[in-house]
Write a protein that holds these residues in place. Sequence first.
Motif, PDB file in Angstrom:
ATOM      1  N   PRO A   1     -50.096 -33.754  56.550  1.00 26.89           N
ATOM      2  CA  PRO A   1     -49.002 -34.426  57.267  1.00 26.89           C
ATOM      3  C   PRO A   1     -48.039 -35.173  56.350  1.00 26.89           C
ATOM      4  O   PRO A   1     -46.954 -35.561  56.774  1.00 26.89           O
ATOM      5  CB  PRO A   1     -49.726 -35.392  58.219  1.00 26.89           C
ATOM      6  CG  PRO A   1     -51.141 -35.432  57.793  1.00 26.89           C
ATOM      7  CD  PRO A   1     -51.425 -34.253  56.941  1.00 26.89           C
ATOM      8  N   GLN A   2     -48.396 -35.371  55.087  1.00 29.75           N
ATOM      9  CA  GLN A   2     -47.499 -36.029  54.136  1.00 29.75           C
ATOM     10  C   GLN A   2     -46.364 -35.122  53.686  1.00 29.75           C
ATOM     11  O   GLN A   2     -45.374 -35.589  53.119  1.00 29.75           O
ATOM     12  CB  GLN A   2     -48.254 -36.439  52.852  1.00 29.75           C
ATOM     13  CG  GLN A   2     -49.538 -37.192  53.073  1.00 29.75           C
ATOM     14  CD  GLN A   2     -49.252 -38.660  53.295  1.00 29.75           C
ATOM     15  OE1 GLN A   2     -48.711 -39.042  54.336  1.00 29.75           O
ATOM     16  NE2 GLN A   2     -49.591 -39.480  52.324  1.00 29.75           N
TER      17      GLN A   2
ATOM     18  N   ASN B   1     -45.652 -30.287  56.944  1.00 26.07           N
ATOM     19  CA  ASN B   1     -47.072 -30.461  57.320  1.00 26.07           C
ATOM     20  C   ASN B   1     -47.998 -29.406  56.731  1.00 26.07           C
ATOM     21  O   ASN B   1     -49.142 -29.299  57.149  1.00 26.07           O
ATOM     22  CB  ASN B   1     -47.274 -30.462  58.851  1.00 26.07           C
ATOM     23  CG  ASN B   1     -46.532 -31.606  59.510  1.00 26.07           C
ATOM     24  OD1 ASN B   1     -46.125 -32.552  58.832  1.00 26.07           O
ATOM     25  ND2 ASN B   1     -46.356 -31.522  60.805  1.00 26.07           N
TER      26      ASN B   1
END
Length: 444
Positions: free
Chosen positions: A303-304, A308
């Motif tokens: 998710p960083q 994603n």
Amino acid sequence: MPTEAAFSWPREFVWGVSTSSYQIEGAVAEDGRAPSIWDTRCRMAGKIANGDSGDVACDHYHRYPQDVALMRELGIGAYRFSVAWPRVLPRGRGQVNEKGLDFYDRLIDAVLAAGIEPWLCLYHWDLPQALDDLGGWTNRDCAGWYADYAALIARRFGDRVQRWATFNEFSVFTLFGYAIDWSAPGVTDRDAHLRAIHHVNLAHGLGVGVLRDLLPQASIGAIHNRQVVWPEQDCDADRAAAALLDEHWNRAFPDPQLLGHYPPQIAAAIEPYVRGGDMATICRRLDWFGLNHYGPIFAKADPQCTWNFAWGEAPADAPRSALGWPTWPAAFRDELIDLSRRYRLPIYVTENGAGGSDSVGADGAVDDPARVAYLRDYTGALREALQAGADVRGYFVWSLLDNFEWGSGYGPRFGLVHVDYTTQQRTPKTSFGWYRAFIRDARG
Ligand code: GBH
């Protein structure tokens, strides 16, 4: 299926090698060449391993006669290279740099004189910095600037060059350049990335139009990297990551260019940037499909990251090249078969090869058994694809020379010919002799 002994390569099958401008030419400030986005990136701290740059590279700008002599010795039928846009149009548009054009004139003449067919790629990632200052590929006007550049090159070399590629590896330079920061210009932003995808597709379509108008006899294609994307773990999150990376990596360019529509997830996201008539501009008849293929890739959810997804690890026991990239010849065979059905164009494998850390031995020779094994296995998979009915017409090894390997600098070596970057001495490796003998046999 014919037995192994009965198989022979088609008479017209093209055997070649590939290179690219920024990776080999050097002479970055000579005869009026202006910086590209890669010159800029090489001057940014921490972006390139060891602080390397393409300033000198293989000094091919001056040593091309020797390099063409090596190609002749290798016995190839075709040489794929790229033109550096900022060498011929230092501002990206407007004023033409005749000295830059003269270099490609000399190169093309030397290649033809060696009995080798030149394959010209218009874009292998070195966008003029002056255009990036105006937004680069995030600016819709960049498609028009590209078309004007394509027209200049077509007018100048169309009398001697029959084979044209619009771009090299659309998805690598857009994804790495606008979402992941592994390539110039190093932006990480969803909207910038979506714009870049669409504008590069438009540039391709406009470029094909220009080439068709100016060179009705030319054979025109585009070069796509494609490789199967496997989830790192067998879980929903990694499967979703792999599915989205597959759209970006394998379909964001060939689907609109050849089928007339974006793959589903990208289609939904890119809609705000698509205007009426764009899809017809992008989707043009082509003569061939260029495939660059190295091995499978692995995706994991993260998710960083901009989208994603992130690069996953191959299983610990996966077969790998000397450089550590996973290798899987059967996936190459399946890719060729699948591709042949999906887009229904003759395929040229425009890059395939293996990286290593080859060095000159005490006897002065460079022995690279891992590369020989890779090429043997991958040409074996190519043969199986042909036997299964895939319409493959040629194969180019990446690369002739060890060269500047982008963010990895001069560490990884992909050449059939070793380059000593201190003396610029060229030494053909064992794989050079292997490929020469292979081509001779294949020609029968
Ligand atoms: C090509 O890019 C380029 O066209 C060429 O300029 C370059 O020199 C050549 O390949 C060799 O790199 O996940 O560990 O398996 C290929 C770019 C290669 C990027 C494979 C992703 C995955 C490495 N891609 N890589 S791994």
